[in-house]
Design a protein around this motif. Structure first.
Motif, mmCIF file in Angstrom:
data_model
loop_
_atom_site.group_PDB
_atom_site.id
_atom_site.type_symbol
_atom_site.label_atom_id
_atom_site.label_comp_id
_atom_site.label_asym_id
_atom_site.label_seq_id
_atom_site.Cartn_x
_atom_site.Cartn_y
_atom_site.Cartn_z
ATOM 1 N N ALA A 32 0.649 -1.352 0.056
ATOM 2 C CA ALA A 32 0.022 -0.009 0.014
ATOM 3 C C ALA A 32 0.895 1.252 -0.048
ATOM 4 C CB ALA A 32 -0.773 -0.020 1.247
ATOM 5 N N ALA A 33 1.864 1.243 0.825
ATOM 6 C CA ALA A 33 2.726 2.401 0.882
ATOM 7 C C ALA A 33 3.511 2.591 -0.575
ATOM 8 C CB ALA A 33 3.821 2.120 1.839
ATOM 9 N N TYR A 34 3.894 1.680 -0.955
ATOM 10 C CA TYR A 34 4.734 1.726 -2.420
ATOM 11 C C TYR A 34 3.760 2.346 -3.433
ATOM 12 C CZ TYR A 34 7.859 0.527 -6.253
ATOM 13 O OH TYR A 34 8.759 0.447 -7.336
ATOM 14 N N LEU A 35 2.562 1.826 -3.459
ATOM 15 C CA LEU A 35 1.498 2.339 -4.397
ATOM 16 C C LEU A 35 1.110 3.664 -4.198
ATOM 17 C CD1 LEU A 35 -0.715 -0.832 -4.656
ATOM 18 C CD2 LEU A 35 0.756 -0.133 -6.256
ATOM 19 N N ALA A 36 1.123 3.934 -2.976
ATOM 20 C CA ALA A 36 0.473 5.414 -2.624
ATOM 21 C C ALA A 36 1.705 6.402 -3.005
ATOM 22 C CB ALA A 36 0.750 5.414 -0.998
ATOM 23 N N LEU A 37 2.826 6.071 -3.237
ATOM 24 C CA LEU A 37 3.958 7.087 -3.687
ATOM 25 C C LEU A 37 4.118 6.945 -5.238
ATOM 26 C CD1 LEU A 37 4.148 7.667 -0.392
ATOM 27 C CD2 LEU A 37 6.743 7.835 -0.784
ATOM 28 N N ALA A 38 3.484 5.981 -5.702
ATOM 29 C CA ALA A 38 3.844 5.827 -7.320
ATOM 30 C C ALA A 38 3.179 6.794 -8.000
ATOM 31 C CB ALA A 38 3.465 4.430 -7.623
ATOM 32 N N ASP A 39 3.676 7.184 -9.130
ATOM 33 C CA ASP A 39 2.879 8.119 -9.864
ATOM 34 C C ASP A 39 2.289 7.735 -11.208
ATOM 35 O OD1 ASP A 39 4.143 10.447 -8.795
ATOM 36 O OD2 ASP A 39 6.254 10.206 -10.107
ATOM 37 N N ALA A 40 2.214 6.274 -11.141
ATOM 38 C CA ALA A 40 1.576 5.541 -12.267
ATOM 39 C C ALA A 40 1.229 4.002 -11.829
ATOM 40 C CB ALA A 40 2.306 5.652 -13.500
ATOM 41 N N PRO A 41 0.412 3.477 -12.331
ATOM 42 C CA PRO A 41 -0.087 2.057 -12.301
ATOM 43 C C PRO A 41 1.470 1.226 -12.245
ATOM 44 C CG PRO A 41 -1.661 2.951 -13.629
ATOM 45 C CD PRO A 41 -0.552 4.035 -13.545
ATOM 46 N N GLN A 42 1.492 0.184 -11.265
ATOM 47 C CA GLN A 42 2.723 -0.625 -11.254
ATOM 48 C C GLN A 42 2.563 -2.082 -11.760
ATOM 49 O OE1 GLN A 42 5.908 0.887 -9.852
ATOM 50 N NE2 GLN A 42 4.470 2.537 -10.444
ATOM 51 N N SER A 43 3.471 -2.475 -12.520
ATOM 52 C CA SER A 43 3.547 -3.556 -13.113
ATOM 53 C C SER A 43 3.485 -4.786 -11.957
ATOM 54 C CB SER A 43 4.644 -3.914 -13.996
ATOM 55 O OG SER A 43 4.990 -5.228 -14.309
ATOM 56 N N ARG A 44 2.542 -5.834 -12.124
ATOM 57 C CA ARG A 44 2.442 -6.801 -11.387
ATOM 58 C C ARG A 44 3.688 -7.719 -11.165
ATOM 59 N NH1 ARG A 44 -2.227 -9.280 -9.633
ATOM 60 N NH2 ARG A 44 -4.228 -8.594 -10.288
ATOM 61 N N ASP A 45 4.657 -7.629 -12.081
ATOM 62 C CA ASP A 45 5.773 -8.390 -12.216
ATOM 63 C C ASP A 45 6.892 -7.517 -11.353
ATOM 64 O OD1 ASP A 45 5.102 -10.387 -13.804
ATOM 65 O OD2 ASP A 45 5.634 -9.471 -15.795
ATOM 66 N N VAL A 46 6.886 -6.322 -11.601
ATOM 67 C CA VAL A 46 7.803 -5.401 -10.657
ATOM 68 C C VAL A 46 7.372 -5.541 -9.218
ATOM 69 C CG1 VAL A 46 8.346 -3.093 -10.288
ATOM 70 C CG2 VAL A 46 8.227 -3.789 -12.647
ATOM 71 N N LEU A 47 6.131 -5.563 -8.962
ATOM 72 C CA LEU A 47 5.836 -5.785 -7.623
ATOM 73 C C LEU A 47 6.157 -6.973 -6.926
ATOM 74 C CD1 LEU A 47 2.094 -3.936 -7.716
ATOM 75 C CD2 LEU A 47 4.341 -2.888 -6.842
ATOM 76 N N ALA A 48 6.033 -7.966 -7.787
ATOM 77 C CA ALA A 48 6.195 -9.352 -7.204
ATOM 78 C C ALA A 48 7.778 -9.500 -6.984
ATOM 79 C CB ALA A 48 5.699 -10.323 -8.318
ATOM 80 N N CYS A 49 8.451 -9.177 -7.901
ATOM 81 C CA CYS A 49 9.812 -8.988 -7.859
ATOM 82 C C CYS A 49 10.448 -8.132 -6.592
ATOM 83 C CB CYS A 49 10.517 -8.535 -9.148
ATOM 84 S SG CYS A 49 12.318 -8.788 -9.117
ATOM 85 N N LEU A 50 9.724 -7.023 -6.462
ATOM 86 C CA LEU A 50 10.074 -6.121 -5.195
ATOM 87 C C LEU A 50 9.912 -6.600 -3.959
ATOM 88 C CD1 LEU A 50 10.978 -2.953 -4.515
ATOM 89 C CD2 LEU A 50 8.453 -2.794 -4.411
ATOM 90 N N LEU A 51 8.868 -7.424 -3.895
ATOM 91 C CA LEU A 51 8.363 -7.720 -2.474
ATOM 92 C C LEU A 51 8.735 -9.292 -2.256
ATOM 93 C CD1 LEU A 51 4.927 -5.861 -2.143
ATOM 94 C CD2 LEU A 51 7.030 -5.216 -0.990
#
Length: 608
Positions: A32-51
C-alpha cells in the motif's frame, strides 16, 4: 475527507472511518505504501519481484494476488484498481498523509517569493505540513527479505526529511523577518534536530540568538557546533561559521536572515540511487576527501577504471551522500554523456534546473554554458559528468566557480588524462578484493555461496573482482538455482571463461569491440547461448536502441519484435539476467549488454 486514510509518517497503519484496520500480512502495508507514492500504475511483475525477490515468478505473483486480496477484503469500499498487468490505488478513494504533506508544500510555494520567503498564507500551509510530519517515513517498518523495498524506503525517507528541513528553514526565516524570535528559534531548533551536524542550521540559530539580544546563547551555539563537528567528523567549522562567531563576539551587527542557501534548499539533478553496492567504503571516503570532506578541495577529480568496475555507481552514491550535501549546500548537477551525447539537451537540463532557460529562444551550447558559469561563480555545487568518451564533450559542463568541484568519469585513459588538470587528479577505481566480491556474490545468489563456497570463491578469484562480471555471474547462478537445477556445470563454465581477464584489451583502446572485455563477453555469451535462436535474435535487436540508460516499455519491444504480446520473451530475458525490471513497467539493459547485443548482430549474422 475520505473515510479511508493511510498513515505513512511514523508507524504505518490504515484507518477506515476512524478505526484502525488490522492487516494480517506485513507486506500488505508495504504494498500500500509503495502504491501510494507511485506516480503511475505499477506492473505486477515489478511488484512481485520487489516484495518477493526470493520466490520464483509463479510463486511471487501468487503471493502478490494473496496480498492484494488481504487489502481489498479489509475495507468495505473499492480502493485498489488491478488488472492482469498492473496495480494502482484508486484516485480519490483514500487520504494519504505523505500525499497531503507534499500537496501542502506545493500550495505553500505557489507564490514565487524567493527560495526563503513566505507570505502569511504560504506560511500557514507550511505549518500544516509540519503538523502532519509526526515522525520519519515508515518508522520501524522493514521487510527483511525484500532489500529493494527497504532501499526504496530509505530513499523516500531521506527525501521527505530534506523537504521537512526546507519547511523548518523557511518558517524560521518567516518569523525572523517579523521579529517573532521565539517562534523563529523554535523552528530553527527543529531544523537542526534533523541533522545536528548541519552548519547552516547552527548559523541560523546563532543569528537569531544574536538578533534577539541573547549573545551568550549565540556564542554557546557556536561552541556546541565546534564540539559536534570535532567529535563526529574531526573537522573544524566552515569559514562562514567562524566569521559569524567573530562578528557576534566583537558585538558587530549581523543580519537575522541568512545570506546563504542551504542544503535543504539545494538544486539537484541526480542519477538513480544504486540499490546494491558492496565493498566501496574506502573508495567513497577517498573521493570525498578529494572533494573537501576532511581534506583539501580539488577543483576536479577524474575517475577512471575498467568497464564494469563501478564508475557510474560510485558517482551516483556520491550524488546522494549526506556529507556531500553538507559540503556542497547549493546542490548537485549530474549528467551522463556516453559515446554520442546530446550535449545541447543535457546542458539545457542543467539550465532548466537552475531556472536559467529562456522559453521560445534557441541558444547555442556555448551561450548556455557561459550563463551557468556566471550563475555558479559564488555558489557551492558539485558537478558530475559521467561516462565521457571525448574530452571536448565535457567542456560545456565545466562551469563551476572557485567553491565548486567537478567529478568526471571515463573508461578511456587518454580521455581521463586530457580531462585531469594534473596526474594527481586522476583516481583509478580498484577492483573488489576477494572478500567483498564474495559478499556481493552471496547477496546475488546466496544458495550458491552457501552450498558451494569453495567454487564460489574460485569464481570470484578468476573474475578478479570486476563488479559487473560478478553481477552477471550472480544473476545467472541465481536464475539457475531458482529453477531447481544444479549450478556446478554453470560454475565450471563461468570459471573456464573467467581466465580471459588476463588477455583483456587495454581500457584506452577506442571502439566498441575494445570496450567490451573478453571476460564480460564470455559471461554474456553464456547467457545468450541458452536462448533459442528466435529469442536470441530478439535480444540482439534491443542493441539497436540508443537511449542511455537503455530502457524499454513493453509496447516498444512489441513494435521492435513485431509481436502482439512481448511479455513471454521479456520474461525469458529477465530470467537470464539480460534485462532488469524497473519502476513504471519499464525494463533496463546495462550498457555492456547493449554492446553484446550489437555484437550478435555483427558476428553471428543475425538480421534485425
Amino acid at each position: 475527507m475520505a473515510d479511508l486514510r493511510l498513515f505513512l509518517f511514523g508507524t504505518p497503519h490504515l484507518e477506515y472511518q476512524g478505526m484502525t484496520i488490522k492487516l494480517e500480512r506485513r507486506k500488505a502495508l508495504g504494498l500500500a505504501a509503495y502504491l501510494a507514492l507511485a506516480d503511475a500504475p505499477q506492473s505486477r511483475d515489478v511488484l512481485a519481484c520487489l516484495l518477493w525477490p526470493d520466490q520464483d515468478d509463479e510463486h511471487a505473483r501468487s503471493s502478490l494476488r494473496s496480498t492484494l486480496r488481504s487489502l481489498t477484503s479489509a475495507v468495505a469500499q473499492e480502493w485498489i484498481q488491478a488488472d492482469r498487468i498492473s496495480v494502482s490505488l484508486k484516485s480519490g478513494a483514500l487520504w494519504v498523509d505523505v500525499q497531503e504533506f507534499v500537496g501542502l508544500l506545493k500550495r505553500g510555494q505557489a507564490h514565487d517569493h524567493g527560495p526563503d520567503m513566505l507570505c502569511a498564507e504560504c506560511a500557514e500551509f507550511h505549518k500544516q505540513a509540519v503538523e502532519l510530519y509526526t515522525d520519519d517515513f515508515l518508522t520501524g517498518f522493514h521487510l527483511a527479505d525484500s532489500p529493494e523495498f527497504d532501499n526504496w524506503k530509505v530513499v523516500q525517507s531521506e527525501w521527505l526529511r530534506l523537504e521537512l528541513a526546507g519547511v523548518q528553514r523557511r518558517l524560521s526565516n518567516y518569523h525572523a523577518a517579523a521579529q517573532h524570535y521565539d517562534q523563529a528559534i523554535s523552528y530553527a531548533r527543529r531544523w537542526l534536530a534533523l541533522d545536528t551536524l548541519h552548519e547552516p542550521a547552527h548559523r541560523q540559530l546563532m543569528r537569531l540568538y544574536a538578533g534577539s539580544g541573547q549573545r551568550a546563547e549565540a556564542l554557546r551555539q557556536f561552541q556546541q557546533c565546534v564540539e559536534l563537528l570535532d567529535n563526529e567528523l574531526a573537522t573544524p567549522p566552515e569559514t562562514e561559521t567562524v566569521q559569524l562567531f567573530r562578528d557576534i563576539q566583537d558585538n558587530r551587527s549581523v543580519p537575522v536572515a541568512p545570506s546563504e542557501p542551504s542544503a535543504s534548499a539545494s538544486i539537484c539533478v541526480l542519477p538513480p540511487l544504486p540499490t546494491l553496492v558492496v565493498g566501496r567504503e574506502a573508495v567513497l571516503a577517498s573521493i570525498k576527501q578529494r572533494l573537501g570532506v576532511g581534506g583539501d578541495l580539488r577543483p576536479a577529480t577524474v575517475i577512471q577504471g575498467w568497464p564494469g568496475v563501478g564508475k557510474s555507481t560510485t558517482v551516483a552514491l556520491l550524488a546522494h551522500d549526506t556529507d556531500i550535501a553538507r559540503q556542497f549546500p547549493d546542490g548537485v548537477l549530474w549528467t551522463s554523456l556516453g559515446e554520442n551525447p546530446d550535449v545541447s539537451g543535457e546542458i539545457n537540463i542543467w539550465a532548466e534546473a537552475l531556472k536559467l532557460n529562456e522559453p521560445g529562444r534557441a541558444r547555442r551550447v556555448e551561450e548556455i554554458s557561459a550563463q551557468i558559469t556566471a550563475f555558479l561563480r559564488d555558489k557551492r555545487f558539485l558537478l558530475i559528468v559521467d561516462d565521457v568518451w571525448q574530452a571536448d564533450h565535457a567542456a560545456p559542463f565545466r562551469v563551476g566557480g572557485q567553491k565548486c568541484a567537478t567529478v568526471l568519469t571515463s573508461r578511456l585513459n587518454d580521455v581521463a588524462n586530457a580531462l585531469a588538470p594534473t596526474a594527481g587528479d586522476v583516481y583509478r577505481i580498484p577492483l573488489l578484493d576477494e572478500e567483498a566480491g564474495l559478499e556481493l556474490l552471496s547477496k546475488l545468489t546466496p544458495d550458491t555461496v552457501t552450498q558451494q563456497p569453495d567454487e564460489a570463491r574460485e569464481l570470484i578469484h578468476d573474475l578478479e573482482g570486476l563488479p559487473l562480471a560478478i553481477h552477471v555471474a550472480g544473476r545467472l547462478l541465481n536464475s539457475e538455482s531458482r529453477l531447481g537445477w544444479g549450478v556446478s556445470d554453470l560454475l565450471a563454465e563461468l570459471r573456464s571463461g573467467a581466465n580471459l581477464l588476463t588477455a583483456q584489451a587495454p581500457s584506452d583502446m577506442l571502439g566498441v569491440r575494445g570496450d567490451t572485455s573478453p571476460t564480460i563477453a564470455a559471461l554474456l555469451k553464456r547467457s545468450t547461448d541458452l536462448l533459442d535462436a528466435e529469442t536470441r535474435q530478439r535480444f540482439a535487436i534491443l542493441g539497436l536502441f540508443v537511449p542511455k540508460p537503455a530502457t524499454f516499455h513493453l509496447e516498444a519491444m512489441a513494435v521492435a519484435w513485431d509481436v502482439n504480446d512481448p511479455k513471454p520473451i521479456a520474461r525469458v530475458l529477465v530470467n537470464r539476467g539480460l534485462l532488469e525490471p524497473v519502476s513504471g513497467g519499464r525494463f533496463q539493459m546495462h550498457a555492456l549488454l547493449v554492446l553484446h547485443a550489437r555484437s550478435l548482430l555483427e558476428d553471428e549474422g543475425l538480421e534485425a
